[in-house]
Design a protein around this motif. Structure first.
Motif, PDB file in Angstrom:
ATOM      1  N   UNK A   1       9.312   1.054   7.821  1.00 54.38           N
ATOM      2  CA  UNK A   1       9.500   0.633   6.439  1.00 54.38           C
ATOM      3  C   UNK A   1      10.490  -0.522   6.418  1.00 54.38           C
ATOM      4  N   UNK A   2      10.127  -1.558   5.672  1.00 53.17           N
ATOM      5  CA  UNK A   2      11.019  -2.700   5.499  1.00 53.17           C
ATOM      6  C   UNK A   2      10.908  -3.154   4.058  1.00 53.17           C
ATOM      7  N   UNK A   3      12.024  -3.269   3.382  1.00 52.30           N
ATOM      8  CA  UNK A   3      12.077  -3.661   1.969  1.00 52.30           C
ATOM      9  C   UNK A   3      11.191  -2.763   1.110  1.00 52.30           C
ATOM     10  N   UNK A   4      11.251  -1.450   1.352  1.00 55.03           N
ATOM     11  CA  UNK A   4      10.502  -0.437   0.612  1.00 55.03           C
ATOM     12  C   UNK A   4       8.982  -0.610   0.716  1.00 55.03           C
ATOM     13  N   UNK A   5       8.521  -1.234   1.791  1.00 56.15           N
ATOM     14  CA  UNK A   5       7.090  -1.392   2.043  1.00 56.15           C
ATOM     15  C   UNK A   5       6.781  -0.706   3.367  1.00 56.15           C
ATOM     16  N   UNK A   6       5.768   0.170   3.357  1.00 57.47           N
ATOM     17  CA  UNK A   6       5.354   0.866   4.570  1.00 57.47           C
ATOM     18  C   UNK A   6       4.463  -0.031   5.416  1.00 57.47           C
ATOM     19  N   UNK A   7       4.701  -0.016   6.719  1.00 62.07           N
ATOM     20  CA  UNK A   7       3.894  -0.766   7.668  1.00 62.07           C
ATOM     21  C   UNK A   7       3.489   0.150   8.811  1.00 62.07           C
ATOM     22  N   UNK A   8       2.357  -0.143   9.408  1.00 60.13           N
ATOM     23  CA  UNK A   8       1.976   0.413  10.691  1.00 60.13           C
ATOM     24  C   UNK A   8       1.954  -0.766  11.649  1.00 60.13           C
ATOM     25  N   UNK A   9       2.729  -0.678  12.718  1.00 63.32           N
ATOM     26  CA  UNK A   9       2.764  -1.748  13.703  1.00 63.32           C
ATOM     27  C   UNK A   9       2.017  -1.270  14.935  1.00 63.32           C
ATOM     28  N   UNK A  10       0.980  -2.020  15.324  1.00 64.36           N
ATOM     29  CA  UNK A  10       0.224  -1.698  16.529  1.00 64.36           C
ATOM     30  C   UNK A  10       1.132  -1.949  17.729  1.00 64.36           C
ATOM     31  N   UNK A  11       1.350  -0.931  18.526  1.00 62.66           N
ATOM     32  CA  UNK A  11       2.291  -1.036  19.637  1.00 62.66           C
ATOM     33  C   UNK A  11       1.799  -2.015  20.691  1.00 62.66           C
ATOM     34  N   UNK A  12       0.490  -2.122  20.876  1.00 60.94           N
ATOM     35  CA  UNK A  12      -0.052  -2.990  21.924  1.00 60.94           C
ATOM     36  C   UNK A  12      -0.154  -4.447  21.496  1.00 60.94           C
ATOM     37  N   UNK A  13      -0.589  -4.713  20.273  1.00 56.74           N
ATOM     38  CA  UNK A  13      -0.820  -6.097  19.843  1.00 56.74           C
ATOM     39  C   UNK A  13       0.250  -6.623  18.889  1.00 56.74           C
ATOM     40  N   UNK A  14       1.138  -5.770  18.412  1.00 56.58           N
ATOM     41  CA  UNK A  14       2.190  -6.105  17.440  1.00 56.58           C
ATOM     42  C   UNK A  14       1.617  -6.496  16.071  1.00 56.58           C
ATOM     43  N   UNK A  15       0.352  -6.186  15.816  1.00 53.74           N
ATOM     44  CA  UNK A  15      -0.255  -6.448  14.508  1.00 53.74           C
ATOM     45  C   UNK A  15       0.385  -5.525  13.478  1.00 53.74           C
ATOM     46  N   UNK A  16       0.609  -6.048  12.279  1.00 51.07           N
ATOM     47  CA  UNK A  16       1.270  -5.284  11.215  1.00 51.07           C
ATOM     48  C   UNK A  16       0.265  -4.942  10.131  1.00 51.07           C
ATOM     49  N   UNK A  17       0.066  -3.659   9.911  1.00 55.02           N
ATOM     50  CA  UNK A  17      -0.814  -3.140   8.880  1.00 55.02           C
ATOM     51  C   UNK A  17       0.072  -2.792   7.692  1.00 55.02           C
ATOM     52  N   UNK A  18      -0.231  -3.325   6.526  1.00 55.16           N
ATOM     53  CA  UNK A  18       0.593  -3.091   5.346  1.00 55.16           C
ATOM     54  C   UNK A  18      -0.064  -2.031   4.467  1.00 55.16           C
ATOM     55  N   UNK A  19       0.761  -1.194   3.857  1.00 55.85           N
ATOM     56  CA  UNK A  19       0.273  -0.182   2.922  1.00 55.85           C
ATOM     57  C   UNK A  19      -0.304  -0.897   1.705  1.00 55.85           C
ATOM     58  N   UNK A  20      -1.545  -0.578   1.365  1.00 56.15           N
ATOM     59  CA  UNK A  20      -2.216  -1.274   0.273  1.00 56.15           C
ATOM     60  C   UNK A  20      -1.496  -1.074  -1.062  1.00 56.15           C
ATOM     61  N   UNK A  21      -0.967   0.108  -1.307  1.00 52.31           N
ATOM     62  CA  UNK A  21      -0.249   0.364  -2.558  1.00 52.31           C
ATOM     63  C   UNK A  21       0.996  -0.518  -2.641  1.00 52.31           C
ATOM     64  N   UNK A  22       1.687  -0.716  -1.543  1.00 55.52           N
ATOM     65  CA  UNK A  22       2.867  -1.581  -1.529  1.00 55.52           C
ATOM     66  C   UNK A  22       2.471  -3.031  -1.712  1.00 55.52           C
ATOM     67  N   UNK A  23       1.349  -3.412  -1.095  1.00 56.89           N
ATOM     68  CA  UNK A  23       0.885  -4.801  -1.183  1.00 56.89           C
ATOM     69  C   UNK A  23       0.469  -5.146  -2.608  1.00 56.89           C
ATOM     70  N   UNK A  24      -0.299  -4.272  -3.246  1.00 57.42           N
ATOM     71  CA  UNK A  24      -0.744  -4.557  -4.613  1.00 57.42           C
ATOM     72  C   UNK A  24       0.425  -4.461  -5.586  1.00 57.42           C
ATOM     73  N   UNK A  25       1.423  -3.624  -5.289  1.00 56.79           N
ATOM     74  CA  UNK A  25       2.619  -3.538  -6.138  1.00 56.79           C
ATOM     75  C   UNK A  25       3.433  -4.816  -6.013  1.00 56.79           C
ATOM     76  N   UNK A  26       3.503  -5.397  -4.800  1.00 50.69           N
ATOM     77  CA  UNK A  26       4.276  -6.611  -4.568  1.00 50.69           C
ATOM     78  C   UNK A  26       3.629  -7.816  -5.234  1.00 50.69           C
ATOM     79  N   UNK A  27       2.292  -7.836  -5.344  1.00 57.02           N
ATOM     80  CA  UNK A  27       1.598  -8.967  -5.951  1.00 57.02           C
ATOM     81  C   UNK A  27       1.801  -9.013  -7.461  1.00 57.02           C
ATOM     82  N   UNK A  28       2.028  -7.870  -8.103  1.00 54.88           N
ATOM     83  CA  UNK A  28       2.147  -7.815  -9.561  1.00 54.88           C
ATOM     84  C   UNK A  28       3.424  -8.378 -10.046  1.00 54.88           C
TER      85      UNK A  28
END
Length: 155
Positions: A128-155
């Motif tokens: 979690x960073x700045x109250x946004x949940x992420x999943x970080x792929x350990x192998x590729x370092x890709x960051x998956x963002x929680x859709x609810x946090x993403x749509x909340x941040x866009x508003x």
């Protein structure tokens, strides 16, 4: 008189060190959040969560989704071809395991309800960073963002 000045100098230095410690502590906390280290997210519920990863290539755009429901998972890959405008998708289903160190293991062995010989596997770190949940792929370092946090941040 020397003792008095030495005492004032000591008190001033102590206050300066305390202020520097506070700033240093804030910087270290921010860096730990970025790396996903030392976070206590054991009580964070990821049931019914949807995580999104978007990768823009020269010839196509790839949108990947992870939908978690209990210990079951749906992993969706959507490919948008930029030249033709066509979209194609793969829908995998499987299961996940979450350990106490916020590591999530994803194993999707069914492609559109048919067993695949080599399952899609991912090892992800919940952070979690700045109250946004992420999943970080350990192998590729890709960051998956929680859709609810993403749509909340866009508003």
């Amino acid at each position: 008189m020397k003792k008095f000045f030495a005492g004032i100098l000591f008190v001033g230095a102590t206050l300066g060190v305390k202020a520097q410690y506070s700033t240093l502590d804030q910087i270290l906390t921010r860096l730990e959040e970025r790396k996903g280290v030392n976070q206590h997210l054991e009580n964070v519920n990821i049931d019914n969560k949807k995580f999104v990863y978007i990768k823009d290539e020269a010839d196509h755009t790839e949108r990947d989704f992870i939908v978690i429901k209990g210990n079951k998972v749906t992993y969706v890959e959507v490919f948008d071809d930029k030249a033709t405008g066509e979209s194609s998708s793969n829908v995998f289903s499987g299961d996940i395991v979450r350990n106490k160190k916020n590591i999530i293991s994803l194993r999707a062995d069914m492609l559109e309800n048919k067993k695949v010989p080599i399952p899609v596997t991912k090892t992800l770190l919940l952070t979690m960073q700045d109250d946004i949940l992420y999943l970080i792929d350990i192998n590729t370092r890709a960051r998956w963002i929680d859709e609810a946090s993403y749509s909340k941040a866009k508003k």
